[in-house]
Design an enzyme around this catalytic site. Structure first.
Site, PDB file in Angstrom:
ATOM      1  N   ARG A 153       0.093 -17.800  11.373  1.00 30.67           N
ATOM      2  CA  ARG A 153       0.613 -18.538  10.155  1.00 30.67           C
ATOM      3  C   ARG A 153      -0.518 -19.076   9.431  1.00 30.67           C
ATOM      4  O   ARG A 153      -0.331 -20.151   8.795  1.00 30.67           O
ATOM      5  CB  ARG A 153       1.795 -19.288  10.358  1.00 30.67           C
ATOM      6  CG  ARG A 153       2.957 -18.660  10.321  1.00 30.67           C
ATOM      7  CD  ARG A 153       3.291 -18.161  11.653  1.00 30.67           C
ATOM      8  NE  ARG A 153       4.339 -18.798  12.589  1.00 30.67           N
ATOM      9  CZ  ARG A 153       4.362 -18.656  14.033  1.00 30.67           C
ATOM     10  NH1 ARG A 153       3.690 -17.903  14.830  1.00 30.67           N
ATOM     11  NH2 ARG A 153       5.117 -19.513  14.439  1.00 30.67           N
ATOM     12  N   ASP A 180      -3.312  10.938  11.558  1.00 33.55           N
ATOM     13  CA  ASP A 180      -4.068  12.254  11.198  1.00 33.55           C
ATOM     14  C   ASP A 180      -3.149  13.322  11.183  1.00 33.55           C
ATOM     15  O   ASP A 180      -3.707  14.504  11.342  1.00 33.55           O
ATOM     16  CB  ASP A 180      -5.440  12.336  11.863  1.00 33.55           C
ATOM     17  CG  ASP A 180      -6.248  11.005  11.872  1.00 33.55           C
ATOM     18  OD1 ASP A 180      -6.295  10.496  10.880  1.00 33.55           O
ATOM     19  OD2 ASP A 180      -6.761  10.668  12.937  1.00 33.55           O
ATOM     20  N   GLU A 181      -1.735  13.102  11.078  1.00 34.87           N
ATOM     21  CA  GLU A 181      -0.882  14.288  11.217  1.00 34.87           C
ATOM     22  C   GLU A 181      -0.917  15.326  10.081  1.00 34.87           C
ATOM     23  O   GLU A 181      -0.282  16.112   9.890  1.00 34.87           O
ATOM     24  CB  GLU A 181       0.518  14.062  11.699  1.00 34.87           C
ATOM     25  CG  GLU A 181       0.568  13.164  12.786  1.00 34.87           C
ATOM     26  CD  GLU A 181       0.490  11.783  12.868  1.00 34.87           C
ATOM     27  OE1 GLU A 181       0.775  11.168  13.757  1.00 34.87           O
ATOM     28  OE2 GLU A 181       0.033  11.294  11.682  1.00 34.87           O
ATOM     29  N   THR A 233     -10.459   9.895   7.949  1.00 33.04           N
ATOM     30  CA  THR A 233     -10.508   9.639   6.560  1.00 33.04           C
ATOM     31  C   THR A 233     -11.449   8.319   6.392  1.00 33.04           C
ATOM     32  O   THR A 233     -12.049   8.052   5.492  1.00 33.04           O
ATOM     33  CB  THR A 233      -9.186   9.487   5.951  1.00 33.04           C
ATOM     34  OG1 THR A 233      -8.318  10.736   6.306  1.00 33.04           O
ATOM     35  CG2 THR A 233      -9.341   9.250   4.271  1.00 33.04           C
ATOM     36  N   GLY A 235      -0.076  12.676   4.405  1.00 29.23           N
ATOM     37  CA  GLY A 235      -0.653  12.771   3.057  1.00 29.23           C
ATOM     38  C   GLY A 235       0.124  13.885   2.307  1.00 29.23           C
ATOM     39  O   GLY A 235       0.543  13.694   1.349  1.00 29.23           O
ATOM     40  N   HIS A 274      -4.748   8.337   3.815  1.00 26.48           N
ATOM     41  CA  HIS A 274      -4.175   9.589   3.660  1.00 26.48           C
ATOM     42  C   HIS A 274      -5.003  10.532   2.702  1.00 26.48           C
ATOM     43  O   HIS A 274      -5.465   9.921   1.814  1.00 26.48           O
ATOM     44  CB  HIS A 274      -2.837   9.224   3.227  1.00 26.48           C
ATOM     45  CG  HIS A 274      -1.770   8.746   4.125  1.00 26.48           C
ATOM     46  ND1 HIS A 274      -0.703   8.249   3.743  1.00 26.48           N
ATOM     47  CD2 HIS A 274      -2.127   8.640   5.497  1.00 26.48           C
ATOM     48  CE1 HIS A 274       0.016   7.763   4.868  1.00 26.48           C
ATOM     49  NE2 HIS A 274      -0.790   7.707   6.147  1.00 26.48           N
TER      50      HIS A 274
END
Length: 339
Positions: free
Chosen positions: A141, A13-14, A252, A17, A43
């Protein structure tokens, strides 16, 4: 032309975007590739006052001349992928999107487990998007791959080959990271972390770039770090203090209210070192100093804001190249020519 990786330096959340969107439009990369975990990270970008939120496709979608790729290391939720193709149809993303055929698939059983598991959703505070269980199946896997899903066939590609071919041809490649360094499975506040590494090295691996092909690493920090979900947060402030400062945010993907803290210089320095930062991007400077809102010239920043940037550079030990002073794409100060 170089390859540039953009990653988060805190707990997600920095504002990556908005930084990525600016770089996509200003630098005009011909390939934009997304690394990271999967659809558990969103973003947001504001374009002409309209908010666009993406969880699967690259955030640089607004650069209409760029190929948009999802690297092999990223989990794919077909439902989210096709929803975003429709949501972003005005940007012609359907004609430009490509998914690596080796991406592991998030299935409904993964989302159900993520939402109902008391440890994951209750204690750790996961988003419920199914990423952790899907990555667990990948490690065992047993996960299905994108090449096993018929409806994805028109979009399948070899992202590593495309990215390296682009670099060989002198094209600019922008690699988008998701979440933040503090959520790394290796380097974050375990067990309150995501299901894989989130450092710049991991993003390079996710899209198939070797370490010698990475030219720049931009680590994004915001003036007041935030965190969604449980886990240590050394500089956390009270909700009342956050409200007084006008720093009230919601995730978001989850819509949960974000916890807010003071800028942690020591953690930022460690994050920048492990990520190999060549420059920093600072977002939401207007939250730290409201008089900085919308300023696009560094020399016109108010004194308090300038002193904050200078202290970050001094204590983190990496120059600041980009500064966001508001939510719109044009609310930015670009200092990269001075680095």
């Amino acid at each position: 032309m170089p390859s540039v990786i953009v990653v988060g330096g805190q707990w997600g959340d920095e504002g990556k975007g908005s930084v990525i969107a600016y770089m996509a439009l200003h630098d005009r990369p011909e390939v934009i590739a997304r690394g990271g975990v999967g659809t558990n990270a969103g973003h947001s970008v504001f374009i002409n006052g309209k908010k666009y939120a993406v969880r699967q496709l690259p955030t640089g979608f607004m650069q209409r001349n760029a190929r948009l790729l999802v690297g092999a290391g990223v989990l794919v939720d077909p439902e989210v992928f096709f929803s975003e193709l429709e949501h972003l149809r005005e940007f012609n993303v359907r004609e430009r999107a490509g998914i690596d055929y080796r991406c592991a698939i998030i299935e409904e059983k993964h989302k159900e487990l993520d939402r109902t598991n008391g440890y994951l959703h209750g204690k750790i505070g996961t988003t419920g998007s199914g990423c952790g269980p899907a990555n667990a199946d990948r490690a065992m896997r047993t996960a299905r791959q994108a090449k096993d899903i018929g409806e994805l066939e028109p979009y399948l590609t070899d992202v590593a080959q495309e990215v390296n071919d682009a670099l060989d041809e002198g094209k600019l490649v922008l690699v988008e990271g998701t979440q933040g360094f503090g959520l790394s499975l290796y380097y974050g506040s375990y067990p309150y972390v995501t299901s894989k590494d989130t450092s710049a090295s991991a993003m390079a691996s996710d899209v198939g770039i070797g370490p010698t092909r990475v030219d720049d690493v931009v680590v994004v920090f915001k003036s007041f770090p935030t965190r969604v979900g449980a886990g240590p947060f050394p500089t956390e402030m009270s909700l009342e203090e956050a409200e007084r400062l006008g720093v009230v945010e919601y995730g978001t993907v989850t819509g949960r209210r974000r916890r807010v803290g003071w800028f942690d210089y020591e953690f930022a320095r460690y994050s920048a070192r492990v990520n190999g930062a060549t420059m920093l991007a600072i977002t939401m400077l207007d939250k730290y100093d409201r008089e900085a809102f919308g300023v696009t010239d560094y020399d016109k920043l108010p004194k308090r804001a300038r002193e904050f940037i200078e202290e970050i550079e001094e204590r983190v030990g990496v120059p600041v190249g980009l500064i966001k002073t508001g939510p719109e794409l044009e609310h930015i100060i670009d200092l990269r020519e001075n680095i």
